[in-house]
Design a protein around this motif. Structure first.
Motif, PDB file in Angstrom:
ATOM      1  N   GLY A  33       0.829  -1.145   0.076  1.00  0.00           N
ATOM      2  CA  GLY A  33      -0.132   0.037   0.009  1.00  0.00           C
ATOM      3  C   GLY A  33       0.819   1.299   0.006  1.00  0.00           C
ATOM      4  O   GLY A  33       0.408   2.313   0.064  1.00  0.00           O
ATOM      5  N   PRO A  36      -0.722   3.824  -3.225  1.00  0.00           N
ATOM      6  CA  PRO A  36      -2.030   3.933  -2.744  1.00  0.00           C
ATOM      7  C   PRO A  36      -3.018   3.174  -3.977  1.00  0.00           C
ATOM      8  O   PRO A  36      -3.958   2.479  -3.469  1.00  0.00           O
ATOM      9  N   CYS A  39      -3.426  -0.565  -2.731  1.00  0.00           N
ATOM     10  CA  CYS A  39      -3.769  -0.639  -1.366  1.00  0.00           C
ATOM     11  C   CYS A  39      -5.217  -1.686  -1.125  1.00  0.00           C
ATOM     12  O   CYS A  39      -6.029  -1.250  -1.937  1.00  0.00           O
ATOM     13  N   CYS A  42      -8.075   0.050   0.807  1.00  0.00           N
ATOM     14  CA  CYS A  42      -8.780   1.273  -0.115  1.00  0.00           C
ATOM     15  C   CYS A  42      -9.435   0.551  -1.026  1.00  0.00           C
ATOM     16  O   CYS A  42     -10.931   1.068  -1.182  1.00  0.00           O
ATOM     17  N   SER A  43      -9.395  -0.579  -1.565  1.00  0.00           N
ATOM     18  CA  SER A  43     -10.373  -1.289  -2.587  1.00  0.00           C
ATOM     19  C   SER A  43     -11.195  -2.105  -1.987  1.00  0.00           C
ATOM     20  O   SER A  43     -12.109  -2.651  -2.682  1.00  0.00           O
ATOM     21  N   GLU A  74      -9.572   0.559  11.066  1.00  0.00           N
ATOM     22  CA  GLU A  74      -8.669   1.191   9.995  1.00  0.00           C
ATOM     23  C   GLU A  74      -9.490   2.651   9.455  1.00  0.00           C
ATOM     24  O   GLU A  74     -10.622   2.858   9.672  1.00  0.00           O
ATOM     25  N   ARG A  76     -10.732   5.191   6.909  1.00  0.00           N
ATOM     26  CA  ARG A  76     -11.291   5.108   5.440  1.00  0.00           C
ATOM     27  C   ARG A  76     -10.146   5.506   4.559  1.00  0.00           C
ATOM     28  O   ARG A  76     -10.085   5.077   3.409  1.00  0.00           O
ATOM     29  N   SER A  77      -9.729   6.704   4.759  1.00  0.00           N
ATOM     30  CA  SER A  77      -8.768   7.212   4.014  1.00  0.00           C
ATOM     31  C   SER A  77      -7.470   6.656   4.187  1.00  0.00           C
ATOM     32  O   SER A  77      -6.964   5.940   5.113  1.00  0.00           O
ATOM     33  N   HIS A  78      -6.855   6.600   2.787  1.00  0.00           N
ATOM     34  CA  HIS A  78      -5.295   5.991   2.910  1.00  0.00           C
ATOM     35  C   HIS A  78      -4.287   6.941   3.543  1.00  0.00           C
ATOM     36  O   HIS A  78      -3.762   7.832   3.057  1.00  0.00           O
ATOM     37  N   HIS A 123      -1.319   1.499   5.049  1.00  0.00           N
ATOM     38  CA  HIS A 123      -2.796   2.106   5.315  1.00  0.00           C
ATOM     39  C   HIS A 123      -2.770   1.881   6.903  1.00  0.00           C
ATOM     40  O   HIS A 123      -2.746   0.581   7.343  1.00  0.00           O
TER      41      HIS A 123
END
Ligand SMILES: [Zn+2]
Length: 240
Positions: A33, A36, A39, A42-43, A74, A76-78, A123
């Motif tokens: 990641g 990004p 990542c 994120c996906s 986690e 939500r944003s990277h 992340h």
């Protein structure tokens, strides 16, 4: 050998040897990641999580392990821990306390360990490990190792714990996605078997009173008529 190998919590015994320390590398390899666009966090869709909100998500491992609950918080944003803007940093504190309380509220949980390593993935992900009540041997540093050593807890209990934690978090906002465990029926019911059910009414009626005893599964012998022992009217409610 270092002193911790004699601690009662150290999971191993017998002859041990410390590994040779390798030379430090001049440049560390990328973490997962660091790019990004690759990542996995994120996906991942919300359905991969037990609870989600606009800025935070909580997920479990993909199967039960040795501890009553192992959860990962986690953003939500990277972002990584040191990158959080003040608002998210403050929310991380609130989320950490909330999730600790939720996990500690589970039956048989004495303590919740909170860990952030960050060596594997870029992340932000914070680990929450539930230490079972009374298991003093699992206190402290080695709990994450014990999680792999102990036999996995039953899947039903695992699912129930996840659903309870998700419901607790949802009391304060966000959306719970973990479902309680399904009843362990022998097989999914189809319209066709339902019709056969009606044809065999006396036998089916006798079974209807038996809500507790789960019928013997007809394991792989292809005897479809055995499925009439199901009681499908109860199933949709439990599945939610
Ligand atoms: Zn990411």
């Amino acid at each position: 050998m270092p002193a911790f190998t004699y601690w009662p919590t150290f999971p191993f015994e017998g002859d041990l040897r410390v590994k040779r320390l390798l030379e430090p590398v001049p440049i560390e390899p990328p973490r997962h990641g660091d790019n990004p666009s690759e990542c996995r966090a994120c996906s991942a869709p919300d359905q991969a999580y037990i609870w989600v909100s606009d800025r935070w998500r909580v997920r479990a491992l993909d199967r039960p392990t040795g501890l009553p609950a192992v959860l990962i918080l986690e953003s939500r944003s990277h972002l990584d821990l040191g990158d959080l803007p003040n608002m998210l940093a403050a929310e991380l504190g609130v989320m950490t306390v909330r999730l600790e309380r939720a996990i500690r509220s589970l039956d048989g949980v004495a303590r919740v360990h909170v860990n952030r390593w960050g060596d594997g993935a870029a992340h932000l992900h914070v680990w929450f490990l539930a230490r079972p009540y009374g298991r003093l041997q699992l206190q402290g540093t080695f709990l994450a190792l014990w999680d792999d050593i102990l036999p996995p807890i039953p899947e039903d209990r695992w699912r129930e714990n996840l659903a309870l934690v998700a419901a607790w978090l949802a009391e304060f906002g966000g959306r719970p996605l973990a479902e309680p465990p399904r009843i362990n029926w022998t097989a999914p019911t189809t319209l066709a078997t339902r019709e056969r059910d009606d044809a065999l009414e006396p036998a089916a009626a006798a079974e209807e009173n038996d809500d507790v005893v789960v019928p013997e599964p007809a394991e792989g012998n292809g005897d479809a008529p055995d499925d009439v022992t199901e009681n499908p009217k109860d199933e949709p409610g439990r599945q939610g």
